[in-house]
Design an enzyme around this catalytic site. Sequence first.
Site, short mmCIF file in Angstrom:
data_model
loop_
_atom_site.label_atom_id
_atom_site.label_comp_id
_atom_site.label_asym_id
_atom_site.label_seq_id
_atom_site.Cartn_x
_atom_site.Cartn_y
_atom_site.Cartn_z
N THR A 43 11.33 -22.16 0.83
CA THR A 43 10.09 -21.42 0.64
C THR A 43 9.17 -22.14 -0.34
O THR A 43 7.96 -22.25 -0.11
CB THR A 43 10.38 -20.00 0.12
OG1 THR A 43 11.35 -19.40 0.96
CG2 THR A 43 9.12 -19.16 0.10
N TYR A 106 11.27 -11.08 9.81
CA TYR A 106 10.35 -10.38 10.72
C TYR A 106 11.05 -9.70 11.89
O TYR A 106 10.72 -8.59 12.26
CB TYR A 106 9.24 -11.32 11.24
CG TYR A 106 8.08 -10.58 11.87
CD1 TYR A 106 7.14 -9.94 11.08
CD2 TYR A 106 7.95 -10.50 13.26
CE1 TYR A 106 6.09 -9.23 11.65
CE2 TYR A 106 6.91 -9.80 13.84
CZ TYR A 106 5.97 -9.16 13.03
OH TYR A 106 4.94 -8.47 13.58
N TYR A 132 20.95 -18.03 3.02
CA TYR A 132 19.89 -17.65 2.09
C TYR A 132 19.56 -16.18 2.35
O TYR A 132 18.95 -15.84 3.36
CB TYR A 132 18.67 -18.54 2.32
CG TYR A 132 17.50 -18.33 1.38
CD1 TYR A 132 17.59 -17.56 0.22
CD2 TYR A 132 16.27 -18.93 1.67
CE1 TYR A 132 16.51 -17.40 -0.62
CE2 TYR A 132 15.18 -18.77 0.83
CZ TYR A 132 15.30 -18.01 -0.31
OH TYR A 132 14.22 -17.82 -1.15
N ARG A 137 11.68 -11.07 1.24
CA ARG A 137 10.84 -11.85 2.14
C ARG A 137 11.21 -11.65 3.61
O ARG A 137 10.35 -11.65 4.48
CB ARG A 137 10.93 -13.35 1.79
CG ARG A 137 10.22 -13.73 0.51
CD ARG A 137 10.26 -15.24 0.33
NE ARG A 137 9.68 -15.65 -0.94
CZ ARG A 137 8.39 -15.95 -1.13
NH1 ARG A 137 7.55 -15.87 -0.12
NH2 ARG A 137 7.95 -16.33 -2.31
#
Length: 291
Positions: A43, A106, A132, A137
């Site tokens: 990220t 998402y 991860y 997020r």
Amino acid sequence: MFKGSIPALITPFKNGALDIETLKKLVDWHVTEGSHGLVPVGTTGESPTLSHREHETVIEEVVKAAAGRIPVIAGAGSNNTTEGIRLIQHAEEVGADAALVVTPYYNKPTQAGLIAHFKAIHDCCNLPIIIYNIPGRSVVDMLPATMGELAKLPRIVGVKDATGDLSRVPKQRMTCGPDFIQLSGEDATALGYNAHGGVGCISVTANVAPRLCAEFQTATLKGDYATALTLLDRLMPLHEAIFAEPGVAGAKYGLSRLGMCSDEVRLPLVGLTDAVKARMDDAMRFAGLIN
């Protein structure tokens, strides 16, 4: 093999393009400063706004620049399993030591979906995989029981845990076993994370203060918490300032103050506000990084 201070490496830009020469210099600097590994194209490496070719180029260049001096854990995650397979196979082809694979963002898969996703990526290559887990997020949280199922696979070796929940460390040790590598994904709680059984941090602050972060991690791993606390006191204002606005922008601004790279980020990110720049300056002075 994967422990200590592992910077989540920024991707430097120059006039909108990859700045490969600066990237190589940053890798050399981290080796000299004592970082214990590198994670390119996570990220903090602005992976969401890199093209696939740029992503691959950064991995290739970091592996070449590191030249086996410290391990390279390639960012290789996606919310598209097929794309994740492509990225991890490329990382293996160019010589990365491991891959960091984020939980699919998402899509909001179930725990069964997470197992199927990671198993497919595991089965496509021979690289060690670090999960991860960053619910803030990805909007999905891999539970300790799920991680325990995945830990039975031979090449799923650890986790970057960005839940911020220190109780996850013993819970994951229970489900995954004592040899499962647990790395913090949150700078501010890295001391407590290691005290609970973690062995390092994939760090944003280590972009700006690699030597201090490496010394801090070394102290915790030796059980020297008195030294670690002294170092944490120096680092805490910097942890807070870097994350006052997006951490990528904070890290790049800090590096620009050290003369290491520009503070250029890609939209939709923008540079720091003047108020946060002043806060970064104060924190870097407090840490002894600038005058």
